[in-house]
Every structure is written in C-alpha cells, then in structure tokens.
Scaffold this motif. Sequence first.
Motif, PDB file in Angstrom:
ATOM      1  N   GLU A 118       0.847  -1.189   0.000  1.00 57.85           N
ATOM      2  CA  GLU A 118       0.000   0.000   0.000  1.00 57.85           C
ATOM      3  C   GLU A 118       0.882   1.239   0.000  1.00 57.85           C
ATOM      4  O   GLU A 118       1.931   1.244   0.655  1.00 57.85           O
ATOM      5  N   PRO A 119       0.512   2.298  -0.731  1.00 61.72           N
ATOM      6  CA  PRO A 119       1.327   3.519  -0.733  1.00 61.72           C
ATOM      7  C   PRO A 119       1.562   4.035   0.683  1.00 61.72           C
ATOM      8  O   PRO A 119       0.651   4.034   1.513  1.00 61.72           O
ATOM      9  N   ASP A 123       4.631   8.441   0.064  1.00 62.47           N
ATOM     10  CA  ASP A 123       4.109   8.361  -1.307  1.00 62.47           C
ATOM     11  C   ASP A 123       2.920   9.307  -1.481  1.00 62.47           C
ATOM     12  O   ASP A 123       2.819  10.028  -2.474  1.00 62.47           O
ATOM     13  N   ARG A 124       2.014   9.280  -0.507  1.00 67.41           N
ATOM     14  CA  ARG A 124       0.828  10.135  -0.597  1.00 67.41           C
ATOM     15  C   ARG A 124       1.221  11.611  -0.557  1.00 67.41           C
ATOM     16  O   ARG A 124       0.652  12.429  -1.299  1.00 67.41           O
ATOM     17  N   GLN A 125       2.183  11.919   0.292  1.00 62.29           N
ATOM     18  CA  GLN A 125       2.639  13.302   0.389  1.00 62.29           C
ATOM     19  C   GLN A 125       3.276  13.760  -0.917  1.00 62.29           C
ATOM     20  O   GLN A 125       3.039  14.879  -1.387  1.00 62.29           O
ATOM     21  N   LYS A 157      -5.435  -1.713  -7.621  1.00 62.82           N
ATOM     22  CA  LYS A 157      -6.576  -1.100  -6.927  1.00 62.82           C
ATOM     23  C   LYS A 157      -6.145  -0.544  -5.578  1.00 62.82           C
ATOM     24  O   LYS A 157      -6.585   0.542  -5.164  1.00 62.82           O
ATOM     25  N   LEU A 158      -5.269  -1.273  -4.882  1.00 60.20           N
ATOM     26  CA  LEU A 158      -4.748  -0.824  -3.590  1.00 60.20           C
ATOM     27  C   LEU A 158      -3.980   0.493  -3.748  1.00 60.20           C
ATOM     28  O   LEU A 158      -4.117   1.407  -2.925  1.00 60.20           O
ATOM     29  N   ILE A 159      -3.210   0.602  -4.821  1.00 63.32           N
ATOM     30  CA  ILE A 159      -2.463   1.839  -5.088  1.00 63.32           C
ATOM     31  C   ILE A 159      -3.414   2.981  -5.401  1.00 63.32           C
ATOM     32  O   ILE A 159      -3.260   4.097  -4.887  1.00 63.32           O
ATOM     33  N   ARG A 160      -4.408   2.705  -6.232  1.00 60.91           N
ATOM     34  CA  ARG A 160      -5.371   3.755  -6.587  1.00 60.91           C
ATOM     35  C   ARG A 160      -6.106   4.266  -5.348  1.00 60.91           C
ATOM     36  O   ARG A 160      -6.269   5.476  -5.160  1.00 60.91           O
ATOM     37  N   THR A 161      -6.527   3.336  -4.507  1.00 56.29           N
ATOM     38  CA  THR A 161      -7.246   3.725  -3.295  1.00 56.29           C
ATOM     39  C   THR A 161      -6.327   4.461  -2.328  1.00 56.29           C
ATOM     40  O   THR A 161      -6.687   5.492  -1.754  1.00 56.29           O
ATOM     41  N   LEU A 165      -6.554   8.141  -6.207  1.00 52.37           N
ATOM     42  CA  LEU A 165      -6.465   8.480  -7.630  1.00 52.37           C
ATOM     43  C   LEU A 165      -7.831   8.482  -8.298  1.00 52.37           C
ATOM     44  O   LEU A 165      -8.670   7.626  -8.036  1.00 52.37           O
ATOM     45  N   GLY A 166      -8.022   9.431  -9.191  1.00 53.20           N
ATOM     46  CA  GLY A 166      -9.201   9.440 -10.037  1.00 53.20           C
ATOM     47  C   GLY A 166      -9.014   8.450 -11.182  1.00 53.20           C
ATOM     48  O   GLY A 166      -7.908   7.972 -11.440  1.00 53.20           O
ATOM     49  N   LYS A 167     -10.103   8.121 -11.855  1.00 52.30           N
ATOM     50  CA  LYS A 167     -10.032   7.156 -12.958  1.00 52.30           C
ATOM     51  C   LYS A 167      -9.161   7.634 -14.105  1.00 52.30           C
ATOM     52  O   LYS A 167      -8.651   6.824 -14.894  1.00 52.30           O
ATOM     53  N   GLU A 168      -8.982   8.957 -14.202  1.00 54.23           N
ATOM     54  CA  GLU A 168      -8.210   9.519 -15.317  1.00 54.23           C
ATOM     55  C   GLU A 168      -6.704   9.370 -15.122  1.00 54.23           C
ATOM     56  O   GLU A 168      -5.926   9.534 -16.072  1.00 54.23           O
ATOM     57  N   VAL A 169      -6.259   9.042 -13.893  1.00 54.87           N
ATOM     58  CA  VAL A 169      -4.823   8.920 -13.614  1.00 54.87           C
ATOM     59  C   VAL A 169      -4.301   7.589 -14.146  1.00 54.87           C
ATOM     60  O   VAL A 169      -4.859   6.526 -13.877  1.00 54.87           O
ATOM     61  N   THR A 170      -3.221   7.659 -14.915  1.00 52.61           N
ATOM     62  CA  THR A 170      -2.624   6.464 -15.508  1.00 52.61           C
ATOM     63  C   THR A 170      -1.754   5.729 -14.501  1.00 52.61           C
ATOM     64  O   THR A 170      -0.928   6.342 -13.822  1.00 52.61           O
ATOM     65  N   VAL A 171      -1.945   4.408 -14.396  1.00 54.89           N
ATOM     66  CA  VAL A 171      -1.095   3.552 -13.575  1.00 54.89           C
ATOM     67  C   VAL A 171      -0.524   2.472 -14.492  1.00 54.89           C
ATOM     68  O   VAL A 171      -1.267   1.730 -15.125  1.00 54.89           O
TER      69      VAL A 171
END
Length: 203
Positions: A118-119, A123-125, A157-161, A165-171
Amino acid sequence: MIIKSVNLETVCGVTSVLPRNDKPEIAFAGKSNVGKSSLINALMNRKSYARTSAQPGKTQTINFYNINDALYYVDLPGYGYAKVSKTEKERWGRMIENYLKKSEQLKCVFLLVDIRHEPSANDRQMYDWVVHNGYEPVIIATKLDKIKRSQKDKQIKLIRTGLGLGKEVTVIPFSAETKQGREEIWDLIETLCSQDDGGEQRA
C-alpha cells in the motif's frame, strides 16, 4: 522508442542553478529503493548507466540524462529513507520543490510506487505535492515480477485507493527484470514530448 544516445549532462546539488534546457523533460520521483534507477536504466536501454545502489537514499542530486539529444530524463532524489536526518530530508525536499516550480520544460512527473505494498505516507505526500505544483503524475507500479500475475489487479486497486487516484490517472505496472511495461511507458513519453505547450500536463 529507439535509444541512440544517452548522456548524463547535468548534475544539480542543493546550491546548483537548474539548467535552462530547450528540450522536453520527464521527471522520475519515488521513495528510496523503489527501483527508480532500474526503471531509468531500462528506459535508456542501458544496464547500469543510472547508478543503482544497495544503500537506499544514495541519489542526493537531480540528474539530467540527455536522451537522443531530443529529451531529458530527470532523476529526482529518493525520499522516505529513515536513516537520513530530518535536515537532509528537508534539503532534498527543497531541491525537488525548486525543480517542480522552476523547470520550464517539464512535461510530466512519473511517480514510482512499489506494487507489493500500500502507498506509504511519503508516497501520498509526494503525490499531493506534485499535484499541488500543477502536474498530473503518471504512476509507475514497480517490481511487478515480485507478485503473482493473479495479484496484479488487486494491488493496482490498492495503489489507486491509497493515493486517492481518479479514474483519469494512468497507472502502469512495470518490471525491471522482464521489462514488462517499458513499451507502454516509452509510448507515453513520446506522446508527451510530441505535444505542444498547450498539451502539457501542467494545470
């Protein structure tokens, strides 16, 4: 992307003046030991041009790699290494912030996170920091070869959550071992660098 030439052109420390480049820049950010040098080496199609180290926190400068005399890969100092002093962390933070604010050619920031975890708070900062400075980061989920194929979607999904992240962000999942994800990253870099100023990812 065919890599014809690579040159470590500029190394900037805390007191250095940032170069006034006339070519697009793609920056790479990530916590220590996330595989940033390995990713950059893979994207340069070189085994060890960007120095990797078993000692996290080794990158203490901003390194500008001239690629094909057409663009720059910009390696930012790694963050979140526990054994680095608070003063040193703040110093690196100022370096990164100075670059994000002053670069005239930065097209995008690639933020690397370890797909296995998990980030972190760091990472979040960093994600929030990049967004605050007007950029929409592309997330590179490194160390893909360290998990089972069946785990990939769950970990993304864990990273996005974790980063909100919004759906528009590329992973983009990436493995330095198998080079999975490299072509997709190259294609994205070529698209970003071919855009005019109106198409930058800066808000």
